[in-house]
Design an enzyme around this catalytic site. Structure first.
Site, PDB file in Angstrom:
ATOM      1  N   CYS A  22      55.194  33.326   6.806  1.00 29.43           N
ATOM      2  CA  CYS A  22      55.995  32.318   6.117  1.00 29.43           C
ATOM      3  C   CYS A  22      55.821  30.972   6.798  1.00 29.43           C
ATOM      4  O   CYS A  22      55.184  30.870   7.851  1.00 29.43           O
ATOM      5  CB  CYS A  22      57.476  32.708   6.077  1.00 29.43           C
ATOM      6  SG  CYS A  22      58.281  32.659   7.681  1.00 29.43           S
ATOM      7  N   CYS A  76      56.663  30.554  10.442  1.00 34.60           N
ATOM      8  CA  CYS A  76      55.649  31.035  11.393  1.00 34.60           C
ATOM      9  C   CYS A  76      54.750  29.867  11.807  1.00 34.60           C
ATOM     10  O   CYS A  76      54.491  29.644  12.994  1.00 34.60           O
ATOM     11  CB  CYS A  76      54.771  32.121  10.762  1.00 34.60           C
ATOM     12  SG  CYS A  76      55.598  33.656  10.344  1.00 34.60           S
ATOM     13  N   ASP A  85      33.283  -4.187  -3.565  1.00 34.71           N
ATOM     14  CA  ASP A  85      32.120  -4.954  -3.120  1.00 34.71           C
ATOM     15  C   ASP A  85      31.182  -5.037  -4.324  1.00 34.71           C
ATOM     16  O   ASP A  85      31.188  -4.149  -5.177  1.00 34.71           O
ATOM     17  CB  ASP A  85      31.442  -4.226  -1.958  1.00 34.71           C
ATOM     18  CG  ASP A  85      30.147  -4.890  -1.546  1.00 34.71           C
ATOM     19  OD1 ASP A  85      30.155  -6.096  -1.304  1.00 34.71           O
ATOM     20  OD2 ASP A  85      29.123  -4.178  -1.500  1.00 34.71           O
ATOM     21  N   ASP A 102      29.692   0.119   0.134  1.00 33.54           N
ATOM     22  CA  ASP A 102      28.614   1.042   0.502  1.00 33.54           C
ATOM     23  C   ASP A 102      27.805   0.605   1.706  1.00 33.54           C
ATOM     24  O   ASP A 102      26.973   1.358   2.190  1.00 33.54           O
ATOM     25  CB  ASP A 102      27.657   1.228  -0.679  1.00 33.54           C
ATOM     26  CG  ASP A 102      26.799  -0.013  -0.924  1.00 33.54           C
ATOM     27  OD1 ASP A 102      27.292  -1.136  -0.671  1.00 33.54           O
ATOM     28  OD2 ASP A 102      25.644   0.141  -1.358  1.00 33.54           O
ATOM     29  N   ASP A 153      30.533  -3.414   5.052  1.00 32.10           N
ATOM     30  CA  ASP A 153      31.794  -3.057   4.392  1.00 32.10           C
ATOM     31  C   ASP A 153      32.685  -2.199   5.291  1.00 32.10           C
ATOM     32  O   ASP A 153      33.866  -2.007   4.986  1.00 32.10           O
ATOM     33  CB  ASP A 153      31.524  -2.268   3.099  1.00 32.10           C
ATOM     34  CG  ASP A 153      30.785  -3.099   2.059  1.00 32.10           C
ATOM     35  OD1 ASP A 153      31.046  -4.306   1.986  1.00 32.10           O
ATOM     36  OD2 ASP A 153      29.951  -2.532   1.332  1.00 32.10           O
TER      37      ASP A 153
END
Length: 725
Positions: A3, A6, A412, A611, A615
Site C-alpha cells: 500500500c 509502505c 525559436d 533545438d 537555446d
C-alpha cells in the site's frame, strides 16, 4: 509493497539515513531511486535500510524490465492461486453460516467446527502476507494497510474461536465467514490491482520488445549473423527488406524507406539514402542497405527513450505530495477511529460487544490508503507511456503536470518553426563587385562556419561551379556575422550591426535590404576591404505543420511568441505567415534566457521550444523546456519534454496530454478521498441511529478491494487518448 504507506515508510527511512541526499519511492511502479554520498555510505547500506523494514530490494542493473516483468508475473500468479484457494475455502463457510443457518434457519451438524476448519487456513496461510506486513510495520514503529487487515480479520476470527471455547459466556454466534470472506475479497482486489498495474507500464514493455535479437554484420568480407549485444561501434551492418534495424547508424550504401512509427509516432515511412541516420528497432520496408553502427547498447536512441520513460514513471508529480502526506498519517488515524468507534458504541451507547466489534472491523477494513497512493502515479505512468507512443518524451512527472499550466509558448524560429535548411534566393552586387564575386567571397567567408546559412551559401556557390578556397583567417562574431581574410581581401559578412560596428557604409543598398526583408528573407551584407560589396538573401521554408500548431495553441488559449536573431522586418514577415502577432526580434543567443525571465516576471508560465545549443539557457530558464529531437545534445539534455519528430504540432499535443492526465489525476484523487471520507463514517455506524443501517464488514472488504482497482482502471482509460488531429 502492499500500500501507499509502505512506500511512505521506505522513503522516510531512506531520507532519514545519513548520507542520503534524495530518495523517491513509487508505489505504482514499485521502484525506488536513491541519490547518496558514497563517501558516507555504500549501496549495501542503502539496501540494508530497506531490508530492515522487511522488504526485499532488487538492484536495477542495466535493462531490468525482463526481471521486473517476471517478478510482477510471479506476484500476479501467486495472488491468483491464493485467491482461488481462499475462494474454495470461504464459499462453504459463507454458505453454512449465512445461507443455511441465518437465512434458511437450518442447523448444520458440527457447522461451527467445519467453519473453523475451513477458515483457519484462509486466516493463517492465505492471510500470512498480512501478518508479515503488519509485523514489518510494527518493527519500524509504524502501521500499514496490512496492519488494518491483520487486526480486523484477527478480531473476527479470534472472537469466533473464543465463542467455541467459552459458549456459556459469549453465546453461540461466530464470525468465521466475516474473516474468511474479507481475506478473499482483499486478495481478489490485490490480484486485480496487480494485473492493472502491470498494464500501466505496457508502453515500456512494447518498446523493449521492439529490438531484434540478432544483426548481420560484415567482417573481413564475410556476412555474419551475431547477437545484437556483440555489435560494435564502427561495424558495417547489412539490413535486408522487411528486417528490423538492429542498432543506430549512418547509411553508407543503398536506398530504402524505413518505418519509424514505433519511435517517432510518424506513420509515413521515411526515405533513406547514404549519409542518412537510421534508428535501431525501426523497420526496413523495401530496399536493402548497409550502415555503419554509431550507437549500440545503452547509447541507442531506443534505450535512451526507455530510460527517459522509466525515469518519468518513477518520479513524483507535485500534486502527489498531498496524497503522500495523507497516506503517512492515514493508517494510524484509522486505527484510532476504529478504537474510538468501538468504545463509543460499547461503553457509552450501551450496544453489545458483538455490535461494537462489527463496527470496529468494518472501519478497519473499509479504509483504503492504496487508492490514494495509486491515484497519481498510475495516471503518470499511462500519460508518459501515451506520450512515448506519440513521439513525445516527457522526462518527469513534474513536467507532465506543469505543462497544463503553460500560458505562453515561445518558439525559436530557425529549425523549430522553419526547416532549418535555408536556400539562397537573391544575390545582389554593386558597381564594384558583380553577383558572381559577391557569392564567391560570401562562400569563402562562410566556409568554416557551422551556421545553417553557411551551408546554403556554399551549396549555391558550388551549383554555380565557383571554386571556394579556405579563408586565410576566420572569426565568428556571435549574433552579428563573420570576419574573414582571403589573400589581400579583408571581408565582413553579416547583418547591419556588424557593418555599424566596423563603420562600413551601406549606402544605396539600404533600400534593397528593406524591400527584401519585407518578403521575410534574411539579408546578409558583404563588405570587402571596408567597402560594401553586395547582398546575399536567404530564406528558410516553414515546416508543414507550423501554421497549424500556432493556430491550435491559440485556440487552446495560449499566447504564442516567436523569438529570433533576425531583424524585426524579416521576423514580422515570417510571423505574419504563421499567424503570430508577437515577435522578439534581433535577440542575441545570450539574451534569449533574459527574455524568458522577463516574461516570467510578468506573471506568465512560459514554455520555450528550441533545438540549438544557443537555446539551452532559455530552455533551462523556462517553466517547461521543449526540445526538438533532431536538435543538439545540449538542447535535448536541457529540455524537460523532447519531441522526437521535430513537429511543432506536438507542442500542442504535449500540453493537451498534460491537461488530460491532470484531469484523470484529479478524478482519481477525488474518488479516493470521497470513498474514504464517506466510507469510514458509514462503517463507524453514523447512519445507524437514523436509518438502522449497519455496514457489514464483508461489504466493507469488497468496497475496499475494488476502490484501488477502480482508481487504476480509471487511469487505464487514458489509453483511449488520441492526439489532436
Amino acid at each position: 509493497m502492499h500500500c501507499a504507506s509502505c512506500a511512505q515508510r521506505i522513503e522516510g527511512a531512506l531520507k532519514d539515513t545519513k548520507g542520503v541526499k534524495k530518495a523517491n519511492v513509487n508505489f505504482a511502479t514499485e521502484r525506488a531511486t536513491v541519490e547518496y554520498d558514497d563517501s558516507v555510505l555504500g549501496e549495501e547500506d542503502v539496501l540494508g535500510v530497506i531490508e530492515k523494514l522487511g522488504y526485499r530490494p532488487i538492484v536495477d542493473v542495466g535493462r531490468s524490465q525482463d526481471r521486473e516483468r517476471l517478478e510482477r508475473e510471479k506476484e500476479t500468479r501467486s495472488l491468483k492461486s491464493l485467491f482461488l484457494i481462499s475462494l474454495a475455502l470461504s464459499v462453504p463457510v459463507f454458505i453454512i453460516s449465512m445461507v443455511l443457518e441465518m437465512w434458511m434457519g437450518l442447523t448444520v451438524p458440527y457447522g461451527t467446527y467445519i467453519q473453523l476448519l475451513l477458515a483457519t487456513p484462509v486466516q493463517f496461510i492465505v492471510g500470512f502476507r498480512f501478518y508479515k506486513g503488519a509485523y514489518s510495520a510494527l518493527r519500524a514503529r509504524t502501521a500499514s494497510m496490512d496492519t488494518l487487515v491483520a487486526i480486523g480479520t484477527s478480531a473476527s476470527y479470534l472472537y469466533s474461536v473464543l465463542v467455541l471455547a467459552f459458549p456459556a459466556f459469549l453465546g453461540d454466534a461466530v464470525y468465521f465467514e466475516t474473516s474468511a470472506v474479507l481475506i478473499t475479497f482483499i486478495i481478489f482486489g490485490r490480484w486485480l490491482e496487480s494485473i492493472a498495474k502491470g498494464k500501466t507500464s505496457e508502453a515500456i514493455k512494447r518498446l523493449m520488445g521492439l529490438q531484434p535479437k540478432t544483426a548481420i554484420v560484415v567482417r573481413k568480407g564475410k556476412e555474419l549473423e551475431i547477437p545484437i549485444d556483440e555489435v560494435l561501434v564502427g561495424d558495417i551492418v547489412l539490413v535486408k527488406p522487411g528486417q528490423k534495424i538492429p542498432v543506430d547508424g549512418i547509411i553508407v550504401d543503398g536506398f530504402s524507406s524505413v518505418d519509424e512509427s514505433m519511435i517517432t509516432g510518424e506513420s509515413i515511412p521515411m526515405e533513406k539514402k547514404p549519409g542518412d541516420t537510421v534508428i535501431g528497432a525501426t523497420i526496413n520496408k523495401h530496399g536493402s542497405f548497409r550502415f555503419r553502427a554509431t550507437k549500440v547498447g545503452k547509447e541507442m536512441a531506443l534505450h535512451q527513450i526507455i530510460k527517459l520513460v522509466e525515469d518519468a514513471q518513477t518520479s513524483k508529480a507535485p500534486i502527489q505530495r498531498l496524497a503522500d502526506k495523507v497516506s503517512g498519517y492515514f493508517v494510524p488515524a484509522v486505527i484510532l477511529i476504529a478504537i474510538a468507534s468501538f468504545s463509543l458504541w460499547y461503553l457509552f451507547l450501551g450496544q453489545t460487544f458483538v455490535f461494537s466489534l462489527v463496527i470496529f472491523v468494518a472501519v478497519l477494513i473499509i479504509a483504503c490508503p492504496c487508492a490514494l497512493g495509486l491515484a497519481t502515479p498510475t495516471a503518470i505512468m499511462v500519460g508518459t507511456g501515451k506520450g512515448a507512443e506519440n513521439g513525445i518524451l516527457i522526462k518527469g512527472a513534474e513536467a507532465l503536470e506543469n505543462a497544463h499550466k503553460i500560458t505562453t509558448v515561445v518558439f525559436d524560429k530557425t529549425g523549430t518553426l522553419t526547416k532549418g535548411e535555408p536556400s539562397v534566393t537573391d544575390v545582389i552586387g554593386t558597381d564594384k563587385a558583380g553577383r558572381k564575386d559577391v557569392l564567391k567571397y560570401a562562400a569563402i567567408a562562410e566556409k568554416k562556419s557551422e551556421h545553417p546559412l553557411a551551408d546554403a551559401i556554399i551549396k549555391r556557390a558550388r551549383e554555380k561551379r565557383i571554386r571556394v578556397p579556405d579563408p586565410g583567417s576566420f572569426e565568428a562574431v556571435l549574433g552579428h556575422g563573420i570576419k574573414a581574410r582571403h589573400g589581400r581581401k579583408s571581408m565582413l559578412f553579416g547583418n547591419r550591426k556588424l557593418m555599424e560596428r566596423n563603420r562600413v557604409a551601406i549606402g544605396d543598398l539600404d533600400g534593397r535590404i528593406m524591400e527584401i526583408e519585407k518578403e521575410g528573407k534574411t539579408v546578409m551584407i558583404l563588405s570587402i576591404n571596408g567597402k560594401a560589396a553586395g547582398l546575399v538573401a536567404v530564406a528558410d521554408t516553414l515546416k508543414a505543420t507550423s501554421k497549424e500548431a500556432v493556430r491550435t495553441l491559440r485556440e487552446m488559449g495560449k499566447q504564442v511568441i516567436m523569438m529570433t536573431g533576425d531583424n524585426e522586418r524579416t521576423a514580422k514577415a515570417i510571423a505574419g505567415q504563421l499567424g503570430i502577432d508577437e515577435v522578439l526580434a534581433q535577440v542575441l543567443p545570450e539574451d534569449k534566457e533574459k527574455e524568458i525571465a522577463r516574461l516570467q516576471r510578468e506573471g506568465k508560465v512560459v514554455a520555450m521550444v528550441g533545438d540549438g545549443i544557443n537555446d539551452a539557457p532559455a530552455l533551462a530558464r523556462s517553466d517547461i523546456g521543449i526540445a526538438l529531437g533532431a536538435g543538439s545534445d545540449v538542447a535535448l539534455e536541457t529540455g524537460q519534454i523532447v519531441l522526437v519528430k521535430d513537429d511543432p504540432m506536438d507542442v500542442a499535443t504535449a500540453i493537451d496530454l498534460s491537461n488530460f492526465t491532470i484531469k484523470k489525476i484529479r478524478q482519481n484523487l477525488f474518488w479516493a478521498f470521497f470513498y474514504n471520507s464517506i466510507g469510514i463514517p458509514v462503517a463507524a455506524g453514523v447512519l445507524y441511529p437514523f436509518t438502522g443501517f449497519l455496514l457489514n464488514p464483508m461489504v466493507a472488504g469488497a468496497a475496499m478491494a475494488f476502490s484501488s482497482v477502480s482508481v487504476v482502471s480509471n487511469s487505464l482509460l487514458m489509453k483511449r487518448y488520441r492526439k489532436r488531429p
